[in-house]
Design a protein around this motif. Structure first.
Motif, PDB file in Angstrom:
ATOM      1  N   PHE A   1      49.942  -6.331  32.135  1.00  0.00           N
ATOM      2  CA  PHE A   1      50.073  -5.719  33.459  1.00  0.00           C
ATOM      3  C   PHE A   1      50.239  -6.776  34.541  1.00  0.00           C
ATOM      4  CE2 PHE A   1      47.687  -2.356  31.163  1.00  0.00           C
ATOM      5  CZ  PHE A   1      48.606  -1.331  31.311  1.00  0.00           C
ATOM      6  N   SER A   2      49.638  -7.956  34.331  1.00  0.00           N
ATOM      7  CA  SER A   2      49.745  -9.017  35.337  1.00  0.00           C
ATOM      8  C   SER A   2      51.173  -9.547  35.443  1.00  0.00           C
ATOM      9  CB  SER A   2      48.782 -10.165  34.998  1.00  0.00           C
ATOM     10  OG  SER A   2      49.135 -10.772  33.772  1.00  0.00           O
ATOM     11  N   ARG A   3      51.993  -9.281  34.422  1.00  0.00           N
ATOM     12  CA  ARG A   3      53.396  -9.714  34.450  1.00  0.00           C
ATOM     13  C   ARG A   3      54.347  -8.559  34.761  1.00  0.00           C
ATOM     14  NH1 ARG A   3      50.868 -12.566  30.458  1.00  0.00           N
ATOM     15  NH2 ARG A   3      51.270 -11.019  28.856  1.00  0.00           N
ATOM     16  N   ASN A   4      53.765  -7.359  34.955  1.00  0.00           N
ATOM     17  CA  ASN A   4      54.564  -6.172  35.280  1.00  0.00           C
ATOM     18  C   ASN A   4      55.667  -5.906  34.258  1.00  0.00           C
ATOM     19  OD1 ASN A   4      53.269  -5.255  37.674  1.00  0.00           O
ATOM     20  ND2 ASN A   4      54.219  -6.944  38.797  1.00  0.00           N
ATOM     21  N   ALA A   5      55.378  -6.216  33.010  1.00  0.00           N
ATOM     22  CA  ALA A   5      56.362  -5.981  31.951  1.00  0.00           C
ATOM     23  C   ALA A   5      55.630  -5.827  30.620  1.00  0.00           C
ATOM     24  CB  ALA A   5      57.353  -7.132  31.861  1.00  0.00           C
ATOM     25  N   PRO A   6      56.095  -4.932  29.757  1.00  0.00           N
ATOM     26  CA  PRO A   6      55.455  -4.785  28.448  1.00  0.00           C
ATOM     27  C   PRO A   6      55.743  -5.978  27.549  1.00  0.00           C
ATOM     28  CG  PRO A   6      57.434  -3.443  28.554  1.00  0.00           C
ATOM     29  CD  PRO A   6      57.235  -4.008  29.932  1.00  0.00           C
ATOM     30  N   PHE A   7      54.873  -6.171  26.559  1.00  0.00           N
ATOM     31  CA  PHE A   7      55.105  -7.171  25.519  1.00  0.00           C
ATOM     32  C   PHE A   7      55.877  -6.479  24.399  1.00  0.00           C
ATOM     33  CE2 PHE A   7      53.522  -9.394  21.616  1.00  0.00           C
ATOM     34  CZ  PHE A   7      54.169 -10.594  21.860  1.00  0.00           C
ATOM     35  N   ILE A   8      56.980  -7.065  23.975  1.00  0.00           N
ATOM     36  CA  ILE A   8      57.879  -6.422  23.006  1.00  0.00           C
ATOM     37  C   ILE A   8      57.902  -7.222  21.711  1.00  0.00           C
ATOM     38  CG2 ILE A   8      60.254  -5.664  22.578  1.00  0.00           C
ATOM     39  CD1 ILE A   8      60.606  -5.488  25.638  1.00  0.00           C
ATOM     40  N   PHE A   9      57.716  -6.537  20.584  1.00  0.00           N
ATOM     41  CA  PHE A   9      57.767  -7.202  19.277  1.00  0.00           C
ATOM     42  C   PHE A   9      58.104  -6.191  18.186  1.00  0.00           C
ATOM     43  CE2 PHE A   9      53.455  -5.653  19.812  1.00  0.00           C
ATOM     44  CZ  PHE A   9      53.075  -5.208  18.542  1.00  0.00           C
ATOM     45  N   LYS A  10      58.511  -6.725  17.028  1.00  0.00           N
ATOM     46  CA  LYS A  10      58.766  -5.874  15.868  1.00  0.00           C
ATOM     47  C   LYS A  10      57.498  -5.782  15.030  1.00  0.00           C
ATOM     48  CE  LYS A  10      63.767  -6.107  15.235  1.00  0.00           C
ATOM     49  NZ  LYS A  10      64.875  -6.451  14.305  1.00  0.00           N
ATOM     50  N   LEU A  11      57.183  -4.587  14.614  1.00  0.00           N
ATOM     51  CA  LEU A  11      55.942  -4.329  13.905  1.00  0.00           C
ATOM     52  C   LEU A  11      55.993  -4.867  12.472  1.00  0.00           C
ATOM     53  CD1 LEU A  11      53.203  -2.928  14.403  1.00  0.00           C
ATOM     54  CD2 LEU A  11      54.213  -0.827  13.490  1.00  0.00           C
ATOM     55  N   ASN A  12      54.908  -5.552  12.097  1.00  0.00           N
ATOM     56  CA  ASN A  12      54.766  -6.140  10.755  1.00  0.00           C
ATOM     57  C   ASN A  12      55.912  -7.106  10.429  1.00  0.00           C
ATOM     58  OD1 ASN A  12      52.289  -4.803   9.979  1.00  0.00           O
ATOM     59  ND2 ASN A  12      53.487  -2.912   9.811  1.00  0.00           N
ATOM     60  N   ASN A  13      56.249  -7.926  11.434  1.00  0.00           N
ATOM     61  CA  ASN A  13      57.313  -8.905  11.275  1.00  0.00           C
ATOM     62  C   ASN A  13      56.807 -10.319  11.596  1.00  0.00           C
ATOM     63  OD1 ASN A  13      60.130  -9.269  10.576  1.00  0.00           O
ATOM     64  ND2 ASN A  13      60.505  -9.770  12.740  1.00  0.00           N
ATOM     65  N   ASN A  14      55.479 -10.496  11.501  1.00  0.00           N
ATOM     66  CA  ASN A  14      54.830 -11.794  11.766  1.00  0.00           C
ATOM     67  C   ASN A  14      55.108 -12.322  13.174  1.00  0.00           C
ATOM     68  OD1 ASN A  14      53.695 -12.041   9.110  1.00  0.00           O
ATOM     69  ND2 ASN A  14      55.712 -12.655   8.360  1.00  0.00           N
ATOM     70  N   GLU A  15      55.248 -11.417  14.128  1.00  0.00           N
ATOM     71  CA  GLU A  15      55.500 -11.823  15.518  1.00  0.00           C
ATOM     72  C   GLU A  15      54.237 -11.785  16.373  1.00  0.00           C
ATOM     73  OE1 GLU A  15      58.792  -9.645  17.157  1.00  0.00           O
ATOM     74  OE2 GLU A  15      60.077 -10.024  15.409  1.00  0.00           O
ATOM     75  N   VAL A  16      53.176 -11.168  15.860  1.00  0.00           N
ATOM     76  CA  VAL A  16      51.881 -11.104  16.554  1.00  0.00           C
ATOM     77  C   VAL A  16      50.782 -11.388  15.532  1.00  0.00           C
ATOM     78  CG1 VAL A  16      52.638  -9.467  18.332  1.00  0.00           C
ATOM     79  CG2 VAL A  16      51.758  -8.597  16.157  1.00  0.00           C
ATOM     80  N   ILE A  17      49.536 -11.489  16.003  1.00  0.00           N
ATOM     81  CA  ILE A  17      48.432 -11.687  15.065  1.00  0.00           C
ATOM     82  C   ILE A  17      48.364 -10.505  14.095  1.00  0.00           C
ATOM     83  CG2 ILE A  17      47.064 -13.180  16.573  1.00  0.00           C
ATOM     84  CD1 ILE A  17      45.444 -10.727  17.402  1.00  0.00           C
ATOM     85  N   LYS A  18      47.879 -10.776  12.902  1.00  0.00           N
ATOM     86  CA  LYS A  18      47.854  -9.757  11.856  1.00  0.00           C
ATOM     87  C   LYS A  18      47.060  -8.526  12.279  1.00  0.00           C
ATOM     88  CE  LYS A  18      48.750  -8.060   7.809  1.00  0.00           C
ATOM     89  NZ  LYS A  18      50.116  -7.556   7.543  1.00  0.00           N
TER      90      LYS A  18
END
Length: 264
Positions: free
Chosen positions: A192-209
Motif C-alpha cells: 500500500f505504501s507504493r500504491n501498487a500491488p505486488f505481482i508474481f506467478k504462483l508456485n514459480n519460486n518468485e516469492v517465499i515458499k
C-alpha cells in the motif's frame, strides 16, 4: 405569544444540538467539523475498526499552506484501528459515512509527536490541519481459520462465497496487496505504501515458499491473515536489515486480481 416563544426556544435548542453533532472538540484537543454530512437514509454503515477505508485528504499548516493532498487522485487506503495512520486520524475517520467530508485539527501528541516528519517538513509536536473525505468503505465477512501441514496459520479475514470464487492455482498470475509485521508488531513493509500491488506467478519460486502455500486455493477478492514460520520464510539468516534470522512473518494479504494461466 407564549406558544410562539416556546416554539422559538425549541427550534433554537434543536439547531444548537444539530450544530453540536456536526462539530466537536475532545478533551485532548482533537477537533472535528463535518462540512459535508450524509443523510441517514444514504448511509447504511459508518466506519468502524476493521473497515478498510479509501481516503482523500489535504494537509495544511496553521496558515493554510498546503503540505500535501491526494484529492481527486488515487485514494489512500488503510485499515481502521490497525495503527496504519496517526492516532488523531484513526479517530477522525471513525463513524464516517461514505462520501462524508470533515475538517480536522490534530494536535501534535495525536499526530507525528516529538519526532515530526522530516520529508514533509513537519516539526515536532506540530498541529496538523486536515480536510478528509471517505471515498469508499469495505467491511469484511470473516471465514475459517486453519493450520497447514507446514505449520502456516491461515485465517480468512474476508471470505468469498464458493459460487462466486475464482480460485488460484499454480501458474496463475497474482496481484497481491500485503502488509508485513514481525511477531512483536514491528512494521516491515507494505504494498500500500507504493500504491501498487505486488505481482508474481504462483508456485514459480518468485516469492517465499510460505507465501506460495498461503495463496494457493485463494479466491479473487479474498483477504487472509497469515503467519509463516521462518523455515518457509527467510530462514536462519533473515533478510537484513528489517527481518532478523528465524523470524516468524505476520502478513495481511489480499488477492486483488487473479489472472488464471489459461487466460494468458
Amino acid at each position: 405569544m407564549r406558544v410562539i416563544l416556546l416554539c422559538l426556544i425549541v427550534a433554537a435548542y434543536c439547531f444548537a444540538a444539530e450544530e453540536q453533532k456536526l462539530q466537536w472538540k475532545d478533551e485532548d484537543g482533537l477537533e472535528i467539523k463535518i462540512i459535508r454530512p450524509i443523510k441517514a437514509e444514504k448511509c447504511p454503515i459508518k466506519s468502524q475498526d476493521g473497515d478498510v477505508l479509501d481516503q482523500w485528504y489535504k494537509l495544511s499548516d496553521k496558515d493554510g499552506k498546503e503540505i500535501g493532498s491526494n484529492f481527486n487522485k488515487k485514494p489512500y487506503t488503510f485499515t481502521l484501528g490497525k495503527g496504519q495512520v496517526i492516532p488523531g486520524m484513526e479517530r477522525a475517520m471513525t463513524g464516517m459515512c461514505k462520501g462524508e467530508k470533515r475538517k480536522v485539527v490534530i494536535p501534535g501528541n495525536l499526530g507525528f509527536g516529538d519526532k515530526g516528519r522530516e520529508r514533509d517538513n513537519i516539526k515536532e509536536d506540530q498541529t496538523l490541519y486536515y480536510t478528509v473525505q471517505l471515498v469508499d468503505l469495505f467491511r469484511a465477512v470473516p471465514g475459517e481459520k486453519w493450520t497447514t501441514d507446514e505449520g502456516i496459520v491461515i485465517e480468512q479475514t474476508h471470505k468469498i462465497d464458493e459460487d462466486k470464487c475464482k480460485k488460484s492455482k499454480s501458474g496463475d498470475t497474482i496481484h497481491q496487496q500485503y502488509v508485513l509485521h514481525l511477531e512483536d508488531g514491528t512494521f516491515v513493509d507494505s504494498s500500500f505504501s507504493r500504491n501498487a500491488p505486488f505481482i508474481f506467478k504462483l508456485n514459480n519460486n518468485e516469492v517465499i515458499k510460505g507465501m506460495d502455500i498461503a495463496m494457493t486455493g485463494m479466491c479473487e477478492g479474498e483477504r487472509r491473515q497469515v503467519v509463516i514460520p521462518s523455515d518457509f520464510g527467510y530462514g536462519d539468516d533473515g533478510r537484513a536489515p528489517a527481518i532478523p534470522g528465524k523470524a516468524r512473518l505476520y502478513f495481511d494479504i489480499t488477492l486483488e486480481k487473479l489472472i488464471q494461466r489459461d487466460e494468458l
